[in-house]
Design a protein around this motif. Structure first.
Motif, mmCIF file in Angstrom:
data_model
loop_
_atom_site.group_PDB
_atom_site.id
_atom_site.type_symbol
_atom_site.label_atom_id
_atom_site.label_comp_id
_atom_site.label_asym_id
_atom_site.label_seq_id
_atom_site.Cartn_x
_atom_site.Cartn_y
_atom_site.Cartn_z
ATOM 1 N N ALA A 149 1.200 -0.932 -0.277
ATOM 2 C CA ALA A 149 0.148 -0.204 -0.194
ATOM 3 C C ALA A 149 0.827 1.434 -0.302
ATOM 4 C CB ALA A 149 -1.182 0.186 0.927
ATOM 5 N N TRP A 150 0.725 2.122 -0.938
ATOM 6 C CA TRP A 150 1.369 3.389 -0.353
ATOM 7 C C TRP A 150 0.971 3.855 0.354
ATOM 8 C CZ3 TRP A 150 -1.325 7.987 -1.659
ATOM 9 C CH2 TRP A 150 -3.104 7.309 -2.314
ATOM 10 N N GLN A 151 0.017 3.885 0.708
ATOM 11 C CA GLN A 151 -1.016 4.598 1.699
ATOM 12 C C GLN A 151 -0.082 4.673 2.957
ATOM 13 O OE1 GLN A 151 -2.153 2.501 0.287
ATOM 14 N NE2 GLN A 151 -4.694 3.673 -0.757
ATOM 15 N N LYS A 152 0.748 3.820 2.869
ATOM 16 C CA LYS A 152 1.143 3.471 4.139
ATOM 17 C C LYS A 152 2.456 3.770 4.654
ATOM 18 C CE LYS A 152 -1.368 -0.944 5.806
ATOM 19 N NZ LYS A 152 -1.310 -2.154 5.909
ATOM 20 N N GLY A 153 3.175 4.707 3.358
ATOM 21 C CA GLY A 153 4.147 5.259 2.489
ATOM 22 C C GLY A 153 5.456 4.391 1.680
ATOM 23 N N ASN A 154 5.007 3.132 1.993
ATOM 24 C CA ASN A 154 5.801 1.770 0.976
ATOM 25 C C ASN A 154 6.116 2.627 -0.914
ATOM 26 O OD1 ASN A 154 5.791 -0.388 2.373
ATOM 27 N ND2 ASN A 154 3.884 -0.030 1.943
ATOM 28 N N ARG A 155 6.918 2.763 -1.564
ATOM 29 C CA ARG A 155 7.645 3.016 -2.730
ATOM 30 C C ARG A 155 7.550 1.749 -3.673
ATOM 31 N NH1 ARG A 155 10.039 8.737 -1.477
ATOM 32 N NH2 ARG A 155 10.018 8.181 -3.536
ATOM 33 N N LEU A 207 -1.125 1.650 -10.798
ATOM 34 C CA LEU A 207 -1.183 3.405 -10.890
ATOM 35 C C LEU A 207 -1.075 3.878 -9.896
ATOM 36 C CD1 LEU A 207 -4.050 2.919 -14.211
ATOM 37 C CD2 LEU A 207 -1.366 3.462 -13.967
ATOM 38 N N GLY A 208 -1.969 3.362 -8.399
ATOM 39 C CA GLY A 208 -2.060 3.902 -7.621
ATOM 40 C C GLY A 208 -0.546 4.518 -6.507
ATOM 41 N N PHE A 209 1.072 2.992 -7.335
ATOM 42 C CA PHE A 209 2.245 3.276 -6.691
ATOM 43 C C PHE A 209 2.611 4.741 -7.551
ATOM 44 C CE2 PHE A 209 1.583 -0.283 -3.690
ATOM 45 C CZ PHE A 209 3.044 0.375 -3.349
ATOM 46 N N HIS A 253 14.241 -0.137 -18.378
ATOM 47 C CA HIS A 253 13.726 -1.017 -17.272
ATOM 48 C C HIS A 253 15.183 0.151 -16.108
ATOM 49 C CE1 HIS A 253 15.650 -4.107 -14.354
ATOM 50 N NE2 HIS A 253 14.668 -4.295 -14.185
ATOM 51 N N GLN A 254 14.453 0.095 -15.156
ATOM 52 C CA GLN A 254 14.970 0.752 -14.215
ATOM 53 C C GLN A 254 14.325 0.401 -12.543
ATOM 54 O OE1 GLN A 254 16.915 3.967 -14.802
ATOM 55 N NE2 GLN A 254 17.056 3.110 -12.130
ATOM 56 N N TYR A 255 15.715 0.570 -11.934
ATOM 57 C CA TYR A 255 15.823 -0.163 -10.348
ATOM 58 C C TYR A 255 15.644 1.260 -10.100
ATOM 59 C CZ TYR A 255 16.783 -5.166 -11.156
ATOM 60 O OH TYR A 255 16.820 -6.312 -11.312
ATOM 61 N N LEU A 256 15.244 1.504 -8.629
ATOM 62 C CA LEU A 256 14.914 2.354 -7.878
ATOM 63 C C LEU A 256 15.701 3.051 -6.105
ATOM 64 C CD1 LEU A 256 11.547 3.299 -9.207
ATOM 65 C CD2 LEU A 256 13.743 5.064 -9.564
ATOM 66 N N LYS A 257 15.926 3.582 -5.784
ATOM 67 C CA LYS A 257 16.022 3.834 -4.202
ATOM 68 C C LYS A 257 15.030 4.759 -3.337
ATOM 69 C CE LYS A 257 18.887 7.108 -3.375
ATOM 70 N NZ LYS A 257 20.360 7.735 -2.740
ATOM 71 N N PRO A 258 14.598 3.299 -2.510
ATOM 72 C CA PRO A 258 12.669 4.021 -1.893
ATOM 73 C C PRO A 258 13.405 4.910 -0.666
ATOM 74 C CG PRO A 258 13.576 1.379 -1.502
ATOM 75 C CD PRO A 258 14.678 2.418 -2.316
ATOM 76 N N ASP A 259 14.484 4.709 -0.140
ATOM 77 C CA ASP A 259 14.442 5.341 1.344
ATOM 78 C C ASP A 259 13.669 5.262 1.979
ATOM 79 O OD1 ASP A 259 16.392 7.230 -0.094
ATOM 80 O OD2 ASP A 259 15.008 8.657 -0.391
ATOM 81 N N VAL A 260 12.942 3.902 2.064
ATOM 82 C CA VAL A 260 12.087 3.260 3.413
ATOM 83 C C VAL A 260 12.668 1.772 2.896
ATOM 84 C CG1 VAL A 260 10.162 4.946 2.913
ATOM 85 C CG2 VAL A 260 10.062 2.672 1.884
ATOM 86 N N ASP A 261 11.991 1.199 4.076
ATOM 87 C CA ASP A 261 12.205 0.191 3.978
ATOM 88 C C ASP A 261 11.911 -0.752 3.518
ATOM 89 O OD1 ASP A 261 13.842 -2.336 4.975
ATOM 90 O OD2 ASP A 261 13.856 -2.053 7.059
ATOM 91 N N PHE A 262 11.825 -2.331 3.000
ATOM 92 C CA PHE A 262 10.718 -2.963 2.324
ATOM 93 C C PHE A 262 9.879 -3.041 4.113
ATOM 94 C CE2 PHE A 262 13.863 -3.601 -0.725
ATOM 95 C CZ PHE A 262 13.343 -4.152 -1.809
ATOM 96 N N GLU A 263 8.265 -3.597 3.638
ATOM 97 C CA GLU A 263 7.087 -4.668 4.388
ATOM 98 C C GLU A 263 7.778 -6.139 4.810
ATOM 99 O OE1 GLU A 263 3.290 -3.441 3.515
ATOM 100 O OE2 GLU A 263 3.543 -1.769 4.272
ATOM 101 N N PRO A 264 8.013 -6.741 5.738
ATOM 102 C CA PRO A 264 7.212 -8.034 6.465
ATOM 103 C C PRO A 264 7.589 -8.334 4.885
ATOM 104 C CG PRO A 264 7.546 -7.187 8.156
ATOM 105 C CD PRO A 264 6.349 -6.105 7.032
ATOM 106 N N GLY A 265 8.180 -9.381 4.704
ATOM 107 C CA GLY A 265 7.432 -10.370 3.131
ATOM 108 C C GLY A 265 7.999 -9.609 1.982
#
Length: 242
Positions: free
Chosen positions: A14-20, A95-97, A40-52
């Motif tokens: 969920a992007w609403q929870k700050g995921n990137r 699209l949400g993200f 194709h592009q990898y991106l630095k998110p500046d946030v941690d991954f959610e569990p899983g």
């Protein structure tokens, strides 16, 4: 028609929870055939991954640490998809993200749908196979698309697989429009900036052995019920009269 098969990988659901967004993969189709172009592009998110989430993608923050952030690649990404028809599985998620990433850059970037039309293959699959599982893996199995090399979720690989699934899902649809002939087609390709030499053969989906067996069994049941099948040719008595 220029189409883009698009997929993203994210740090969570969920992007609403700050995921990137951590990965974007796009494969270009022209006249329903792979053109050979992709993004194709990898991106630095500046946030941690959610569990899983990390286990699903195989990506780590260490790997992404030296990658650009979305702001650095936004213009190149938008230029690649601009004006195309996007083919996305569960389009609302991606699209949400992506719209969330654009919103962080300012209102002048708008939304993805300001630039592109969207086809959701999940909606297509639910319409064709109501009440069944319609995940990408389930559709690959049902439609005979090889995904044996998909050990982890990856945006570019999933976009390539989704391209095969989309062609199989819509294989009954003929391309609309006038036949321009060889010269007209070549001119149209050149005008659009495409190199015809790069066009790859259209994916071909073949029935599996179990599907052929089920088809044969269905035909036999029809023969027993009707006494004769038109595709078997004329009945013996009709052939004798002829």
């Amino acid at each position: 028609m220029r189409q883009i098969i698009l997929d993203t990988e994210t740090t969570g659901l969920a992007w609403q929870k700050g995921n990137r967004v951590v990965e974007i993969g796009c494969v270009e189709l022209f006249k329903r055939r792979p053109s050979g172009n992709h993004y194709h592009q990898y991106l630095k998110p500046d946030v941690d991954f959610e569990p899983g989430a990390q286990e699903v993608t195989g990506l780590t923050l260490d790997f992404l640490a030296d990658k650009p952030d979305f702001a650095q690649v936004a213009e190149a990404f938008l230029a690649f998809i601009d004006g195309a028809e996007l083919i996305i599985h569960n389009a609302a998620f991606d699209l949400g993200f992506l719209d969330n990433e654009l919103s962080k850059l300012g209102p002048q970037f708008g939304k993805i749908t300001d630039r592109c039309t969207v086809v959701d293959t999940l909606a297509l699959a639910r319409e064709r196979f109501p009440g069944q599982r319609n995940s990408l893996d389930a559709l690959c199995k049902r439609l005979g698309v090889d995904n044996s090399h998909r050990q982890l979720h990856g945006a570019l690989l999933d976009a390539q697989i989704l391209g095969d699934v989309y062609i199989a899902l819509t294989s009954g649809q003929d391309d609309l429009g006038f036949d321009l002939g060889e010269e007209g087609s070549a001119a149209a390709l050149a005008l659009a900036g495409f190199d015809p030499a790069k066009l790859l053969p259209r994916p071909r989906v073949q029935a599996t052995a179990s599907e052929l067996e089920a088809h044969a069994a269905r035909l036999e049941r029809l023969r027993k019920k009707a006494g004769h099948a038109l595709w078997d040719g004329p009945k013996q008595e009709e052939a004798a009269v002829a």
